[in-house]
Structure formats: structure tokens, C-alpha cells
Design an enzyme around this catalytic site. Structure first.
Site, mmCIF file in Angstrom:
data_model
loop_
_atom_site.group_PDB
_atom_site.id
_atom_site.type_symbol
_atom_site.label_atom_id
_atom_site.label_comp_id
_atom_site.label_asym_id
_atom_site.label_seq_id
_atom_site.Cartn_x
_atom_site.Cartn_y
_atom_site.Cartn_z
ATOM 1 N N LYS A 203 0.672 -1.132 0.069
ATOM 2 C CA LYS A 203 0.026 -0.245 -0.071
ATOM 3 C C LYS A 203 0.955 1.277 -0.014
ATOM 4 C CE LYS A 203 -3.873 1.456 2.725
ATOM 5 N NZ LYS A 203 -4.333 1.725 4.288
HETATM 6 O O1 G3P Z 1 -6.210 3.705 5.734
HETATM 7 C C1 G3P Z 1 -7.294 4.794 5.633
HETATM 8 C C2 G3P Z 1 -8.216 4.839 6.871
HETATM 9 O O2 G3P Z 1 -7.812 3.940 7.930
HETATM 10 C C3 G3P Z 1 -8.828 6.435 7.171
HETATM 11 O O3 G3P Z 1 -9.582 6.016 8.098
HETATM 12 O O4 G3P Z 1 -11.266 6.791 9.789
HETATM 13 O O5 G3P Z 1 -8.611 7.335 9.985
HETATM 14 O O6 G3P Z 1 -10.153 8.383 8.346
HETATM 15 P P1 G3P Z 1 -10.174 7.331 9.267
#
Ligand code: G3P
Length: 226
Positions: free
Chosen positions: A86
Site C-alpha cells: 500500500k
Molecule cells: O487507511 C485509511 C483509513 O484508515 C482512514 O480512516 O477513519 O482514519 O479517516 P480514518
């Protein structure tokens, strides 16, 4: 749409796998750091649990393309050839995606906020592109609409790249993109659980139980009624 778990906590992962038809795991450096454990120890445990056929996306840290490529080699050497490397979409990241894709590695372009970043990731050969729905909303743009535009760009341009949308906060966001036919959604365990729990079906189920027990006796089920 694949259902992916956005977490590295093995206890939570096992709980979701027990009850839900999950297809794999995505992690990022912040998610891995929450475990407080050495990254490869955590990730190997996850790989062992989900098996080779489970999707596992593991993020690189480096800024320069050559270093990102080396990280990709190590990630796949440690976690198996089905692992998705990734890579954040930057100028250097796009170069690394191209190199790793040409070498036959699976790649996921991440930290995607705009349709044109997704387009470039697809052109570079990424297998998946990971846009951040809720974080796009937080910028005052529209996360759902942006992801739909990305899906249209991929389909209308004949890219094989699929979306693995991330950063969901509620069921409605997931539903809209599921109905639009995106490749995958990666969700925190709580967001997954909220897809099934709601007060209406809880109440309906309680009512069915009450009616059945009124007929057959308390605690009776179709297993042991007359
Ligand atoms: O991998 C990206 C994802 O985990 C982002 O999620 O909830 O941190 O915006 P968040």
C-alpha cells in the site's frame, strides 16, 4: 463489493471473522502503531489467521521511490506474495507503484483525496486505489460523490484498478458505494457491526420470541418444541 477490516488488532479481527463474511485486512502506520507491538509480528499473526487467500494491504513509510520499492520487497518477502503493498499517492509513490507493478507485485495506492490522484494511480498500474470518504467530507468536499467519479473514471477508461474505499463513519456511506458497485470497502470493526444492528430488527426478533414462547413455553425453540 469486498468487505475488508480496517484494523490490526487480532482480537477484533477474529471477532469480525467469526460473525461476518470478511475478505481481508487493510492497515496503515497509525493502525499498526495502535497495537504497540513490532509491525511484522502483528502482520504475520494476521496473515497466519486469514491465510494466503485473505486480502492483506500493508503500507510503506518511505518518501523516495527506491526506498518504497525496497519496503515493498520486504513486505512481500515477510508476508507472502498475495500481499498488497500500500503506497501513498505522491510523485515518488506513483513511480514506486509503477516499478512494483511491473515487477509483478500487487499494489494499493492510498491517501487518495481526488479523482485525478485515483486516475494517476490506475495509470501507474495499481491493483487498488484507496480514497478516504470521511476525510474528503471533512475538507468540505463530497466523499461519496468523489468516489463515484473515481469509479466512473476507472470503468469508462477500461482500467483494471478497483476501488477499496476507506475512512467510513456510517452505514449510509457504505450503502451508497455498495450500490454503486465499487470493488471493496474497508471498515473499522464498529462500522461493520453497525451495518447489522438496528433497533427495529432487535424489536421484531424480541416480538417473535415472545409470541413463540406464548405458544410453546418459555425458552422453547424449533429445536425442542412439540
Ligand atoms: O487507511 C485509511 C483509513 O484508515 C482512514 O480512516 O477513519 O482514519 O479517516 P480514518
Amino acid at each position: 463489493m469486498k468487505l475488508i477490516i480496517d484494523d490490526a488488532d487480532i482480537k477484533k479481527i477474529k471477532e469480525i471473522y467469526e460473525f461476518y463474511p470478511a475478505d481481508g485486512i487493510t492497515t496503515n502506520p497509525s493502525i499498526v502503531s495502535k497495537t504497540g507491538r513490532p509491525p511484522y509480528e502483528v502482520l504475520k499473526e494476521i496473515r497466519e489467521f486469514i491465510g494466503e487467500e485473505g486480502d492483506l494491504h500493508v503500507q510503506t513509510i518511505s518518501q523516495k521511490a527506491e526506498d518504497i520499492v525496497e519496503e515493498g520487497h520486504r513486505i512481500v518477502a515477510e508476508l507472502g506474495k498475495t500481499t498488497y503493498v500500500k503506497i501513498p499517492v505522491t510523485q515518488e509513490g506513483l513511480k514506486a507503484i509503477r516499478i512494483l507493478s511491473q515487477e509483478g507485485y500487487r499494489t494499493t495506492a492510498t491517501t487518495i483525496y481526488t479523482p485525478m490522484q485515483a486516475y494517476l494511480a490506475a495509470k501507474a498500474g495499481a491493483d487498488y486505489a484507496a480514497p478516504y470518504v470521511n476525510r474528503i467530507d471533512n475538507l468540505g468536499a463530497n466523499g461519496i460523490e468523489s468516489v463515484k467519479v473515481m469509479q466512473d473514471i476507472f470503468k469508462k477508461n477500461g482500467f483494471k484498478t478497483e476501488l477499496v474505499a476507506a475512512s467510513f463513519k456510517n452505514s449510509q456511506q457504505v450503502q451508497e458505494l455498495c450500490a454503486y458497485g465499487i470493488g471493496a470497502a474497508t471498515l473499522a470493526p464498529d462500522v461493520i457491526k453497525n451495518l447489522v444492528f438496528n433497533p427495529c430488527n432487535e424489536a421484531a426478533i424480541a416480538n417473535f420470541k415472545k409470541d413463540f414462547e406464548g405458544l410453546c413455553g418459555e425458552g422453547k425453540t424449533m429445536k425442542d418444541c412439540e
